[in-house]
Design an enzyme around this catalytic site. Structure first.
Site, PDB file in Angstrom:
ATOM      1  N   LYS A 171       0.848  -1.204   0.000  1.00  0.00           N
ATOM      2  CA  LYS A 171       0.000   0.000   0.000  1.00  0.00           C
ATOM      3  C   LYS A 171       0.878   1.247   0.000  1.00  0.00           C
ATOM      4  O   LYS A 171       0.641   2.192  -0.755  1.00  0.00           O
ATOM      5  CB  LYS A 171      -0.933  -0.017   1.221  1.00  0.00           C
ATOM      6  CG  LYS A 171      -2.052  -1.050   1.104  1.00  0.00           C
ATOM      7  CD  LYS A 171      -2.770  -1.333   2.428  1.00  0.00           C
ATOM      8  CE  LYS A 171      -3.800  -2.445   2.238  1.00  0.00           C
ATOM      9  NZ  LYS A 171      -4.454  -2.871   3.491  1.00  0.00           N
ATOM     10  N   GLN A 198      -4.193  -1.572   9.695  1.00  0.00           N
ATOM     11  CA  GLN A 198      -4.300  -2.916   9.126  1.00  0.00           C
ATOM     12  C   GLN A 198      -4.984  -3.861  10.109  1.00  0.00           C
ATOM     13  O   GLN A 198      -4.674  -3.875  11.298  1.00  0.00           O
ATOM     14  CB  GLN A 198      -2.909  -3.429   8.743  1.00  0.00           C
ATOM     15  CG  GLN A 198      -2.915  -4.740   7.962  1.00  0.00           C
ATOM     16  CD  GLN A 198      -3.544  -4.647   6.591  1.00  0.00           C
ATOM     17  OE1 GLN A 198      -3.515  -3.600   5.948  1.00  0.00           O
ATOM     18  NE2 GLN A 198      -4.161  -5.720   6.142  1.00  0.00           N
ATOM     19  N   ASP A 202     -10.892   3.022   4.539  1.00  0.00           N
ATOM     20  CA  ASP A 202     -11.266   1.603   4.569  1.00  0.00           C
ATOM     21  C   ASP A 202     -12.781   1.421   4.602  1.00  0.00           C
ATOM     22  O   ASP A 202     -13.280   0.331   4.332  1.00  0.00           O
ATOM     23  CB  ASP A 202     -10.692   0.943   5.831  1.00  0.00           C
ATOM     24  CG  ASP A 202      -9.443   0.127   5.559  1.00  0.00           C
ATOM     25  OD1 ASP A 202      -9.284  -0.368   4.427  1.00  0.00           O
ATOM     26  OD2 ASP A 202      -8.633  -0.020   6.497  1.00  0.00           O
TER      27      ASP A 202
END
Ligand code: GUN
Length: 295
Positions: free
Chosen positions: A51, A95, A118
């Site tokens: 990412k 994460q 997200d």
């Protein structure tokens, strides 16, 4: 059988994103993403690095934080608060999953929903459920939907079976497929590990989204002849024939299932690249919204 090339579609989306990044930079608003990893899980480390690297390749500002597994919940939340207040950061990603002693929900709720690229914050989950387009949609299901659209697969009126009920993929995937409009209007069934006659339910799918998190779980008898199969799984399994001693497989037994499909995504090179492409897209979107820049 058509192989759906997620890498190629992701490249196309990256090209659009790179253009939007240049435009935002010319307006004095370089988009910035912060990725946070707590702990040393190798798969998570690989995702976070990928990412961060993609961000840089697209000309975006990127901050990567790799915190030790011993970090306290308060420390993680303090970092999130700092990033909320950082005007150079438009997207924040922690994460998942964090170590067991860190309450994932509390961390997600600490993220400013306007920076929640997200789409995991309750405000954004609610907006997706409400059909409010002002929120952020989780990257993996949005990537799956975009793959279907780009591949010319008609979802309207189709029976889509979503195999898996996670907050990251299954639930938002079902909501996206049942929404009105392009890539939606499907009849959706959510199936999971406790579904009775799971194979028989999956066999009724015109479109099967496999997101159960078990390597090569979906066998030939789960799939109707002519179905479209989207494989969300990324599982590392032992493989004596590979120099690394392991390989990546999906949630679908590809060799057994592919011959029956009208179209199928490979692993790797299917959904995986799309998740990152959607994350970059969401970061640009967050930057545009925070600075009131119109598309
Ligand atoms: N873990 C697995 N998928 C994801 C994702 O899309 N975002 C985050 N933050 N963690 C994940």
């Amino acid at each position: 059988m058509k192989l759906i090339d997620g890498k190629a579609v992701a490249q196309k989306i990256h090209a659009e994103t790179a253009k939007a990044v240049e435009r935002l930079k010319s307006l004095g608003h370089p988009p910035g993403l912060a990725v946070v990893l707590v702990g040393e899980d190798p798969a998570s480390q690989a995702y976070v690095r990928s990412k961060d690297r993609t961000c840089r390749e697209l000309g975006m500002h990127s901050l990567k934080f790799e915190l030790p597994a011993t970090s306290s919940q308060a420390e993680v939340i303090a970092l999130v608060h700092r990033l909320n207040a950082d005007p150079a950061i438009h997207g924040i990603l922690v994460q998942s999953p964090p170590p067991a002693h860190v309450d994932e929900r509390a961390v997600i709720e600490a993220i400013d929903p306007r920076k929640d690229v997200d789409g995991f914050h309750p405000v954004n989950v609610a907006k997706l459920a409400l059909g409010d387009p002002d929120g952020f949609v989780p990257c993996t299901p949005m990537g799956c939907q975009r793959l279907l659209i780009e591949s010319g697969i008609e979802t309207a009126g189709a029976h889509a079976v979503v195999l898996g009920r996670s907050m990251i993929v299954g639930k938002p995937m079902a909501l996206l497929l049942m929404q009105k409009g392009l890539g939606g209007d499907a009849t959706v069934t959510v199936a999971h590990s406790r579904t009775r006659d799971l194979a028989a339910v999956c066999r009724t799918a015109d479109i099967l989204i496999a997101a159960i998190g078990r390597p090569e779980f979906v066998k030939a008898d789960f799939v109707k002849e002519g179905a479209v199969v989207i494989d969300v799984g990324i599982n590392r399994v032992a493989d004596a024939s590979s120099p690394k001693g392991s390989k990546l497989v999906g949630d679908v037994d590809f060799n057994a299932v592919a011959p029956k499909c009208a179209a199928i995504t490979p692993v790797p090179g299917g959904v995986g690249p799309m998740t990152i492409a959607m994350l970059m897209h969401n970061t640009v979107l967050a930057c545009e919204r925070l600075h009131n820049v119109k598309r």
